[in-house]
Design an enzyme around this catalytic site. Structure first.
Site, PDB file in Angstrom:
ATOM      1  CE  LYS A  87       5.184  38.514  10.430  1.00  0.00           C
ATOM      2  NZ  LYS A  87       5.489  38.223   9.033  1.00  0.00           N
ATOM      3  CD  GLU A 145       8.417  40.385   8.987  1.00  0.00           C
ATOM      4  OE1 GLU A 145       8.004  40.732  10.099  1.00  0.00           O
ATOM      5  OE2 GLU A 145       7.751  39.679   8.195  1.00  0.00           O
ATOM      6  CG  HIS A 153      10.496  37.387  12.176  1.00  0.00           C
ATOM      7  ND1 HIS A 153      10.405  38.077  10.990  1.00  0.00           N
ATOM      8  CD2 HIS A 153       9.480  36.493  12.174  1.00  0.00           C
ATOM      9  CE1 HIS A 153       9.359  37.612  10.308  1.00  0.00           C
ATOM     10  NE2 HIS A 153       8.790  36.659  11.012  1.00  0.00           N
ATOM     11  CB  SER A 166       2.035  31.688   3.230  1.00  0.00           C
ATOM     12  OG  SER A 166       2.537  32.939   2.799  1.00  0.00           O
ATOM     13  CG  ASN A 209       5.519  37.426  14.534  1.00  0.00           C
ATOM     14  OD1 ASN A 209       5.323  38.448  15.203  1.00  0.00           O
ATOM     15  ND2 ASN A 209       6.504  37.318  13.656  1.00  0.00           N
ATOM     16  CD  GLU A 267       8.779  32.600  10.467  1.00  0.00           C
ATOM     17  OE1 GLU A 267       7.599  32.392  10.754  1.00  0.00           O
ATOM     18  OE2 GLU A 267       9.288  33.738  10.488  1.00  0.00           O
ATOM     19  N   GLY A 296       4.422  36.124   4.166  1.00  0.00           N
ATOM     20  CA  GLY A 296       3.522  37.191   3.729  1.00  0.00           C
ATOM     21  C   GLY A 296       3.270  37.209   2.236  1.00  0.00           C
TER      22      GLY A 296
HETATM   23  P1  13P Z   1       2.852  34.968   7.328  1.00  0.00           P
HETATM   24  O1  13P Z   1       2.133  33.834   8.019  1.00  0.00           O
HETATM   25  O2  13P Z   1       2.062  36.222   7.242  1.00  0.00           O
HETATM   26  O3  13P Z   1       3.444  34.516   6.014  1.00  0.00           O
HETATM   27  O4  13P Z   1       4.109  35.342   8.265  1.00  0.00           O
HETATM   28  C1  13P Z   1       4.928  34.334   8.722  1.00  0.00           C
HETATM   29  C2  13P Z   1       5.827  34.880   9.740  1.00  0.00           C
HETATM   30  O5  13P Z   1       6.699  35.688   9.460  1.00  0.00           O
HETATM   31  C3  13P Z   1       5.623  34.467  11.141  1.00  0.00           C
HETATM   32  O6  13P Z   1       6.676  34.866  11.952  1.00  0.00           O
END
Ligand code: 13P
Length: 257
Positions: free
Chosen positions: A13, A99, A97, A214, A11, A169, A175
């Site tokens: 982003k 976010e 997601h 992560s 992903n 997640e 992140g």
């Molecule tokens: P990270 O791997 O940067 O923690 O992000 C995970 C994520 O949100 C994947 O959709």
């Protein structure tokens, strides 16, 4: 039951111009071409989807949208329909997601509509669920997961649920560099599969549940070895070819043993 094939999706982003996206997928295509029995995907920003699809044509790497809308057309400024992602050559759509839930007001109900639309468009929905740190600390993890699952799967029939991919997640692990331990993640994945079993009976055993938060080359294999973890949704580590390739290979290795 046949073993579930792991699925690793990057992903990206809000990252990568078209030129950067093409450079990355060219690397991935070269390094992952021979890998079988693991599904691989990348989720570029909308503007890079079509060039990336063209570059990956005929390879074992699929392309995902990072979101989609449930209406096919109409006065919905700024939205992209699930059917349009399919038209552009996508195989997957990431839906719900954290976010989008936290920053853009995505609700459990909307996640359900988008999941329905993705399936109707012939896409594989990758539906994200997960608790915040506050929810975990107050013992609400399973309740939150159950509510998110209920919203997402509201209109899904038993005969099609194995076309849905779930991504657990935990928001506190995204992140942050704080990965859920393999045991912590497995505990929630097992709970999710239990919920799926209550709704869909034995088909639940065919549904793939990714872990995200992560994931790095160093922790991927131990996570992927857990019995109910069937791949990963990778954020930061999917932006560098070497890291993403290492994670895909770790998943492949974990499945084979
Ligand atoms: P990270 O791997 O940067 O923690 O992000 C995970 C994520 O949100 C994947 O959709």
């Amino acid at each position: 039951m046949e073993a579930r094939i792991p699925i690793i999706v990057g992903n990206w982003k809000l990252n990568k111009t078209i030129a950067e996206a093409l450079a990355l997928v060219t690397e991935l295509k070269n390094q992952l071409a021979s890998l079988r029995r693991v599904d691989i995907g990348v989720a570029p920003v909308f503007t890079a989807i079509h060039p990336v699809v063209k570059r990956l044509d005929g390879t074992n790497i699929g392309v995902a949208g990072q979101d989609c809308y449930w209406q096919d057309r109409g006065a919905y400024t700024g939205e992209v329909a699930a059917s349009m992602l399919a038209d552009a050559g996508c195989r997957y759509a990431i839906i719900g997601h954290s976010e989008r839930r936290q920053l853009f007001g995505e609700t459990d109900e909307n996640v359900g509509k988008k999941t329905r639309a993705a399936l109707d468009a012939g896409l594989t929905p990758i539906v994200c669920i997960g608790e915040t740190e506050a929810e975990r600390d107050s013992g609400e993890t399973f309740n939150r997961i159950d509510a998110q699952l209920a919203g997402a799967l509201d209109s899904i029939e038993p005969h099609e649920v194995d076309r849905v991919v779930l991504a657990y997640e935990p928001v506190w692990a995204i992140g942050t560099g704080r990965t859920a331990s393999p045991a912590q993640a497995q505990e929630v994945h097992e709970h999710i599969r239990g919920q799926l079993r209550q709704r869909f009976d034995h088909v639940a055993d065919s549904v793939r549940i990714q872990y995200g938060g992560s994931v790095k080359p160093a922790n991927a294999e131990n996570l992927m070895r857990q019995p109910d973890i069937d791949g990963g949704l990778i954020g930061g580590a999917s932006l560098a070819a070497a890291d993403f390739v290492a994670i895909v290979k770790a998943a492949h290795l974990a499945m084979g043993s």
